[in-house]
Design an enzyme around this catalytic site. Structure first.
Site, PDB file in Angstrom:
ATOM      1  N   ASN A 161       2.193   7.589  -3.210  1.00 13.83           N
ATOM      2  CA  ASN A 161       3.358   6.775  -2.714  1.00 13.83           C
ATOM      3  C   ASN A 161       4.148   6.562  -4.042  1.00 13.83           C
ATOM      4  OD1 ASN A 161       5.191   4.959  -1.996  1.00 13.83           O
ATOM      5  ND2 ASN A 161       3.851   2.986  -1.744  1.00 13.83           N
ATOM      6  N   LYS A 168       6.936   5.280  -4.518  1.00 12.62           N
ATOM      7  CA  LYS A 168       7.868   4.366  -4.481  1.00 12.62           C
ATOM      8  C   LYS A 168       9.195   4.528  -4.893  1.00 12.62           C
ATOM      9  CE  LYS A 168       3.793   1.286  -4.776  1.00 12.62           C
ATOM     10  NZ  LYS A 168       3.264   0.187  -5.221  1.00 12.62           N
ATOM     11  N   HIS A 170       4.052  -1.216   4.428  1.00 11.46           N
ATOM     12  CA  HIS A 170       3.775  -1.356   3.157  1.00 11.46           C
ATOM     13  C   HIS A 170       3.686  -2.664   2.562  1.00 11.46           C
ATOM     14  CE1 HIS A 170       3.496  -1.114  -1.206  1.00 11.46           C
ATOM     15  NE2 HIS A 170       2.585  -0.214  -1.058  1.00 11.46           N
ATOM     16  N   GLU A 196       5.013  -4.289   0.096  1.00 10.62           N
ATOM     17  CA  GLU A 196       6.395  -4.487  -0.446  1.00 10.62           C
ATOM     18  C   GLU A 196       7.529  -4.438   0.577  1.00 10.62           C
ATOM     19  OE1 GLU A 196       6.104  -1.164  -3.200  1.00 10.62           O
ATOM     20  OE2 GLU A 196       4.408  -2.269  -4.116  1.00 10.62           O
ATOM     21  N   GLU A 217      -4.831  -2.117   2.052  1.00 14.19           N
ATOM     22  CA  GLU A 217      -4.194  -2.318   0.566  1.00 14.19           C
ATOM     23  C   GLU A 217      -4.121  -4.041   0.245  1.00 14.19           C
ATOM     24  OE1 GLU A 217      -1.846   0.969  -1.140  1.00 14.19           O
ATOM     25  OE2 GLU A 217      -0.654  -0.073   0.261  1.00 14.19           O
ATOM     26  N   GLY A 259      -0.454  -2.705  -7.976  1.00 18.14           N
ATOM     27  CA  GLY A 259       0.259  -2.282  -8.964  1.00 18.14           C
ATOM     28  C   GLY A 259      -0.169  -3.616 -10.142  1.00 18.14           C
ATOM     29  N   SER A 318      -4.385  -0.050  -7.043  1.00 18.56           N
ATOM     30  CA  SER A 318      -4.750   0.266  -8.300  1.00 18.56           C
ATOM     31  C   SER A 318      -6.016   1.274  -8.306  1.00 18.56           C
ATOM     32  CB  SER A 318      -5.135  -1.157  -9.151  1.00 18.56           C
ATOM     33  OG  SER A 318      -3.978  -1.901  -9.573  1.00 18.56           O
TER      34      SER A 318
HETATM   35  P1  PGA Z   1      -0.829   0.990  -6.957  1.00 15.42           P
HETATM   36  O1  PGA Z   1      -0.028   1.113  -5.505  1.00 15.42           O
HETATM   37  O2  PGA Z   1      -1.851   2.319  -6.890  1.00 15.42           O
HETATM   38  O3  PGA Z   1       0.262   1.201  -8.050  1.00 15.42           O
HETATM   39  O4  PGA Z   1      -1.747  -0.012  -7.068  1.00 15.42           O
HETATM   40  C1  PGA Z   1      -0.640   1.186  -4.145  1.00 15.42           C
HETATM   41  C2  PGA Z   1       0.430   1.280  -3.289  1.00 15.42           C
HETATM   42  O5  PGA Z   1       1.310   0.395  -3.250  1.00 15.42           O
HETATM   43  O6  PGA Z   1       0.338   2.121  -2.185  1.00 15.42           O
END
Ligand code: PGA
Length: 252
Positions: free
Chosen positions: A9, A11, A95, A97, A167, A173, A212
């Site tokens: 992903n 983003k 997601h 976010e 997640e 992140g 992460s």
């Molecule tokens: P990350 O993000 O691997 O940077 O923690 C995962 C995601 O948001 O799908």
């Protein structure tokens, strides 16, 4: 045996040139004969570019979001049909976010899952608890509520055509990964929840872990019995790191 899936992903990252380099290196780096499905989800404006770069390769294409509406007067939106038309097979939905920054509710996410399924896209349904929710002991209740709203709308048949990504919001992140045991506990709970309705669907459902994931923790996470791959954010932008994660999914 469930085939593993590793999804990048990206983003809101990348430019023409960096994406060109990243995808070319990824296509070159993936070994033929692998069992793992590898998917990349670029920002939508770069979907067309990525679609042509991955032609004939092992890399599959997904989007990060879509509208719950069919084509029409929705300025600035992208429909499921448009994503399909541009070679997408998957779409990330719900997601954290999108849920926290753009106000997406369980009901809206379920609606999007339904629309994606109707055009033949595979939804990657994201679920997960916040740090507060974990600390107050409501992780399993939150995740089960998020999964239930989708089952209520599309039934277990809809779930059988989707991937689920667990997640934990506090791990996205942040560099802080759920321990393999913490992740496994939630994955198993999701599988049991689906299994109460249909055991075969539950046994075949692919549940990815995200938050992460890096080259050095991927193998241990993917070694858990109910973790069937990963949804990778930051580490998917670095090709060596992403290829190592794909290799870890291949290994065990
Ligand atoms: P990350 O993000 O691997 O940077 O923690 C995962 C995601 O948001 O799908």
């Amino acid at each position: 045996m469930r085939a593993r899936v590793v999804v990048g992903n990206w983003k809101m990252n990348g430019r023409h040139e960096s994406i060109d380099q990243l995808v070319k290196a990824l296509v070159k780096g993936l070994k033929p004969g692998g069992q793992v499905e590898v998917v990349v989800c670029p920002s939508s404006i770069y979907i067309y570019q990525v679609c042509s770069l991955i032609e004939g390769s092992l890399v599959l294409l997904g989007a990060q979001n879509m509208s719950e509406h069919d084509d029409g007067a929705y300025t600035g939106e992208l429909s499921a049909g448009m994503l399909k038309d541009h070679g997408c097979r998957y779409v990330v939905l719900g997601h954290s976010e999108r849920r926290s920054l753009f106000g997406e509710t369980d009901e809206l996410v379920a609606e999007k899952v339904k629309v994606a399924l109707a055009v033949g896209l595979t939804p990657i349904l994201c679920v997960g608890e916040t740090l507060n929710e974990r600390e107050s002991g409501s992780t399993l209740a939150v995740v089960s509520r998020q999964v239930r709203s989708v089952i209520d709308l599309v039934g277990v048949t809809g779930v059988s055509q989707s991937l689920v990504a667990y997640e934990p919001v506090w791990a996205i992140g942040t560099g802080e990964t759920a321990t393999p045991a913490q992740a496994q506990e939630v994955h198993l709970a999701i599988r049991r929840q689906v299994g109460e309705i249909d055991k075969t669907v539950a046994d075949e459902l692919r549940i990815l872990y995200g938050g992460s994931v890096k080259a050095d923790n991927a193998e241990e996470l993917f070694g858990q019995p109910d973790i069937d791959g990963g949804l990778i954010g930051g580490a998917s932008l670095r090709v060596d790191e992403f290829l190592s994660i794909c290799a870890a999914a291949e290994m065990n």
